[in-house]
Design an enzyme around this catalytic site. Structure first.
Site, PDB file in Angstrom:
ATOM      1  N   SER A  42       0.830  -1.107  -0.070  1.00 39.74           N
ATOM      2  CA  SER A  42       0.052  -0.100  -0.190  1.00 39.74           C
ATOM      3  C   SER A  42       1.055   1.320  -0.012  1.00 39.74           C
ATOM      4  CB  SER A  42      -0.951  -0.183   1.131  1.00 39.74           C
ATOM      5  OG  SER A  42      -1.219   1.115   1.445  1.00 39.74           O
ATOM      6  N   GLY A  43       0.540   2.251  -1.025  1.00 41.83           N
ATOM      7  CA  GLY A  43       1.218   3.518  -1.062  1.00 41.83           C
ATOM      8  C   GLY A  43       1.004   4.276   0.422  1.00 41.83           C
ATOM      9  N   LEU A  44      -0.097   4.166   0.866  1.00 44.24           N
ATOM     10  CA  LEU A  44      -0.514   5.060   1.860  1.00 44.24           C
ATOM     11  C   LEU A  44       0.332   4.412   3.077  1.00 44.24           C
ATOM     12  CD1 LEU A  44      -2.323   6.921   3.913  1.00 44.24           C
ATOM     13  CD2 LEU A  44      -4.030   4.690   3.839  1.00 44.24           C
ATOM     14  N   ASP A  54       0.668  10.701   1.735  1.00 48.93           N
ATOM     15  CA  ASP A  54       0.601   9.677   0.573  1.00 48.93           C
ATOM     16  C   ASP A  54       0.276  10.507  -0.493  1.00 48.93           C
ATOM     17  OD1 ASP A  54       0.163   7.572  -1.091  1.00 48.93           O
ATOM     18  OD2 ASP A  54      -2.002   7.273  -0.226  1.00 48.93           O
ATOM     19  N   ASP A  81       1.073  -1.012  -5.209  1.00 49.90           N
ATOM     20  CA  ASP A  81       0.514   0.271  -5.383  1.00 49.90           C
ATOM     21  C   ASP A  81       1.436   0.919  -6.155  1.00 49.90           C
ATOM     22  OD1 ASP A  81      -0.865   2.492  -5.161  1.00 49.90           O
ATOM     23  OD2 ASP A  81      -1.313   2.789  -3.113  1.00 49.90           O
ATOM     24  N   ASP A  83       0.641   4.243  -7.572  1.00 53.59           N
ATOM     25  CA  ASP A  83       0.062   5.519  -7.867  1.00 53.59           C
ATOM     26  C   ASP A  83      -0.184   6.047  -9.217  1.00 53.59           C
ATOM     27  OD1 ASP A  83       0.200   5.839  -5.080  1.00 53.59           O
ATOM     28  OD2 ASP A  83       1.942   6.693  -4.930  1.00 53.59           O
ATOM     29  N   GLU A 110      -3.121   4.270 -11.154  1.00 53.75           N
ATOM     30  CA  GLU A 110      -4.614   5.103 -11.213  1.00 53.75           C
ATOM     31  C   GLU A 110      -4.337   6.266 -11.991  1.00 53.75           C
ATOM     32  OE1 GLU A 110      -3.486   5.563  -6.859  1.00 53.75           O
ATOM     33  OE2 GLU A 110      -3.658   7.968  -6.940  1.00 53.75           O
ATOM     34  N   LYS A 116      -0.041  12.703  -7.394  1.00 54.91           N
ATOM     35  CA  LYS A 116      -1.288  12.341  -6.733  1.00 54.91           C
ATOM     36  C   LYS A 116      -1.609  12.693  -5.345  1.00 54.91           C
ATOM     37  CE  LYS A 116      -1.928   9.142  -4.147  1.00 54.91           C
ATOM     38  NZ  LYS A 116      -2.241   7.609  -4.430  1.00 54.91           N
ATOM     39  N   ASN A 118      -3.999  11.051  -1.618  1.00 58.54           N
ATOM     40  CA  ASN A 118      -4.677   9.944  -1.365  1.00 58.54           C
ATOM     41  C   ASN A 118      -6.119  10.459  -1.439  1.00 58.54           C
ATOM     42  OD1 ASN A 118      -6.386   8.476   1.054  1.00 58.54           O
ATOM     43  ND2 ASN A 118      -4.389   7.130   0.664  1.00 58.54           N
ATOM     44  N   SER A 119      -6.771   9.027  -2.096  1.00 57.32           N
ATOM     45  CA  SER A 119      -8.098   9.357  -2.576  1.00 57.32           C
ATOM     46  C   SER A 119      -9.061   9.618  -1.327  1.00 57.32           C
ATOM     47  CB  SER A 119      -8.336   7.931  -3.353  1.00 57.32           C
ATOM     48  OG  SER A 119      -7.509   7.649  -4.143  1.00 57.32           O
ATOM     49  N   ARG A 154      -6.568   1.704 -12.334  1.00 56.55           N
ATOM     50  CA  ARG A 154      -7.803   2.124 -11.263  1.00 56.55           C
ATOM     51  C   ARG A 154      -8.237   3.589 -11.629  1.00 56.55           C
ATOM     52  NH1 ARG A 154      -5.252   3.223  -5.132  1.00 56.55           N
ATOM     53  NH2 ARG A 154      -6.352   5.153  -4.635  1.00 56.55           N
ATOM     54  N   HIS A 185     -12.479   2.777  -7.621  1.00 50.79           N
ATOM     55  CA  HIS A 185     -12.700   3.180  -6.175  1.00 50.79           C
ATOM     56  C   HIS A 185     -13.562   4.178  -5.711  1.00 50.79           C
ATOM     57  CE1 HIS A 185     -10.508   3.523  -2.370  1.00 50.79           C
ATOM     58  NE2 HIS A 185      -9.397   4.207  -2.690  1.00 50.79           N
TER      59      HIS A 185
END
Ligand code: SPV
Ligand code: MG
Length: 553
Positions: A42-44, A54, A81, A83, A110, A116, A118-119, A154, A185
């Site tokens: 996970s990038g986060l 992130d 991940d 990104d 994504e 980017k 974080n979503s 993504r 997502h």
């Protein structure tokens, strides 16, 4: 099997795939215990574990390094991940090459703008033009070497607030461009939006979801609704933060760690996660040192209760656990052996053996300790005695100079002979084993330590006073060959003397080391003796104990 093939097979077979988020090897190893099909690097999580947002603050190299570490730690496939692919199409091409070479099973990119964010953060969520992202997917698919390597596209249209039509348009375009799966997502509190997407998009490629904000739905239910992959993206790091916070605040508040002991993993668990047993196995197999490997055998099975003065201090514990100025005798002995490079230490317990609690030993049981003697106890560890072996009785403490000296002697069997034996005390202690050597020792008032290794011609408690040269304190070393001979003579003597007197012992079973050595002498084996004038003490009586406490720091 290659990890990308594993992932590809999972995608092709029926059933849901659950990926759990991790940011390092430890999290991945814990996840692997619980049947997840794969790991989400996970990038986060990776960013948070570095203490940064992130938001593409870390570089591709840093993300890759974390993913590689995770991948090496477990047999599960890892989906990384990535990104937005760390830049434009050329960055994506480089990224696919690097991740595929590293053995990562698949990557997820994504359709947002670099850098980017974080979503799950409201506000700026900039989508890249469809054509630009289609180019990235095509570039990624053309860059991969193994056809099983997985590229997940993504779709962030729902996150950015562009609506369902845009999400579907993008998902279709990315599928056309060759994406192996579509991650849709959403940060809605319910799964309705996801269900609508799946219903309208169909199942042209597997659907991946990240249900962080709609956690109430089970994997089974998602599967029924057509989801192929669920990513539990960040639960590991959130659990960790909560656990650390609780434990650290308790320690600070209470001024002690006692209150957290039952809330934290044992060190044993940590050593297992680190694969310590394998490290030790590999060291045993490959680590060659200049020094010969030595094991130690400490027979500590008997009680000492026939010595009246010991009754009140050694009734509840074995002598080896007697506390000498804050530390058990055995622990002191183990530390001295460790200092001499001896780390494989077998202690044979019998009387109150459950009280033997010392680190760095392997405890072996002599269940027949009441009916058997020291020799029997020593041979309880017989299966481990195949290399150079140091033997020392459990009520004896030896100093490191003596241990080192003894280990340096290149003879098959060397026993220690103490020349400070006092003829006035002869016969007072029936248990003392005496030694006669050839050539006889030099009798003189003042002398340097005698380095001559003499040959033992007799050993046992039944030597007349005028013949005795030394006392045998139960300390000896045997080479691998010496040990082999000792075991042979033991086995042959067992056949002949089982249940019968054996030299001065009432029966073979109750014999001490001296009886076996005497038998070896009679059979022509060479037993050598190192004369000493200091370097050991034993605890047979309360007087010995008081003396030990007065001289040992
Ligand atoms: C991540 O784990 O880094 C993800 C999932 O990308 S999310 O945080 O929901 O964006
Ligand atoms: Mg991410």
């Amino acid at each position: 099997m290659k990890k990308c093939k594993m992932l590809r097979d999972l995608l092709n077979r029926p059933g849901i795939i659950r990926l759990i988020g991790a940011h390092n090897a430890m999290g991945a190893k814990i996840a692997a215990r619980y049947g997840f099909e794969g790991i989400w690097a996970s990038g986060l999580e990776i960013s948070a574990s570095h203490g940064v947002p992130d938001a593409n603050i870390l570089t591709m190299t840093e993300f890759l390094q974390a993913a590689e570490e995770i991948n090496r730690a477990v047999d599960l496939p890892v989906v990384a991940d990535c990104d937005t692919g760390f830049g434009n199409v050329n960055n994506v091409i480089y990224m696919v090459k690097k991740y595929e070479t590293a053995g990562i099973a698949g990557v997820c990119i994504e359709d947002k703008c670099f850098p980017k964010i974080n979503s799950l953060i409201p506000g700026r969520q900039e989508l890249a033009p469809i054509s630009e992202f289609v180019g990235k997917i095509m570039a990624a698919k053309n860059a991969q070497i193994d056809p099983d390597f997985v590229v997940i596209a993504r779709v962030e249209a729902l996150i950015a607030g562009w609506g369902m039509e845009e999400a579907l348009k993008r998902a279709n375009a990315y599928t056309e461009a060759g994406a192996d799966a579509i991650l849709i997502h959403s940060r809605k509190k319910t799964s309705d939006e996801i269900y609508e997407f799946i219903q309208r998009f169909g199942n042209r490629v597997p659907i991946v979801i990240v249900p962080t904000t709609y956690p109430q739905v089970t994997a089974k239910r998602f599967e029924d609704r057509g989801v192929k992959v669920i990513i539990y993206a960040n639960h590991g790091i959130r659990a960790m933060v909560r656990a650390l916070d609780g434990v650290f605040s308790t320690i600070s508040r209470e001024g002690t760690t006692a209150g957290v002991e039952d809330k934290i993993a044992t060190l044993k668990e940590i050593f297992e996660i680190q694969d310590m047993p394998r490290l030790q196995e590999m060291e045993a197999r490959y680590l060659k040192t200049e020094r010969e490997k030595v094991i130690a055998i400490i027979p500590a099975a008997g009680d000492h209760l026939e010595e009246y003065s010991m009754k009140h201090i050694a009734e509840e514990i074995p002598i080896s656990m007697l506390n000498i100025n804050g530390k058990p005798l055995l622990q002191r002995q183990v530390e001295i052996l460790n200092r001499a490079g001896v780390f494989e230490i077998y202690v044979i317990g019998g009387y109150k053996r459950e009280k033997i609690d010392v680190e760095g030993i392997k405890l072996i049981n002599n269940d027949k300790y009441k009916e058997t003697g020291i020799l029997y106890s020593i041979l309880c560890a017989g299966e481990y005695m195949s290399e150079k072996t140091f033997i020392c009785y459990g009520d004896v403490l030896v100093d490191s100079t003596l241990v080192n000296h003894l280990l340096s002697i290149q003879e098959d069997i060397v026993i220690v002979g103490d020349a400070t034996f006092d003829s006035k005390e002869y016969g007072l202690d029936k248990k003392i084993d005496y030694v006669v050597v050839d050539p006889p020792p030099v009798i003189t008032r003042r002398k340097l330590d005698d380095q001559t290794v003499r040959r033992v011609v007799r050993i046992g408690p039944d030597i007349s006073c005028q013949d005795v040269h030394y006392e045998f304190p139960g300390i000896m070393v045997a080479s691998a060959q010496g040990i082999k001979c000792m075991k042979e003579v033991y086995d042959q003597s067992l056949e002949r003397f089982e249940g019968k007197p054996f030299h001065t012992a009432a029966s073979f079973e109750t014999a001490c080391l001296a009886e076996l050595l005497q038998e070896m002498i009679l059979r022509g084996y060479k037993i050598s003796c190192l004369e000493i004038n200091s370097g050991w003490l034993e605890i047979h009586s309360f007087r010995d104990y008081k003396f030990a406490c007065s001289i040992i720091k």
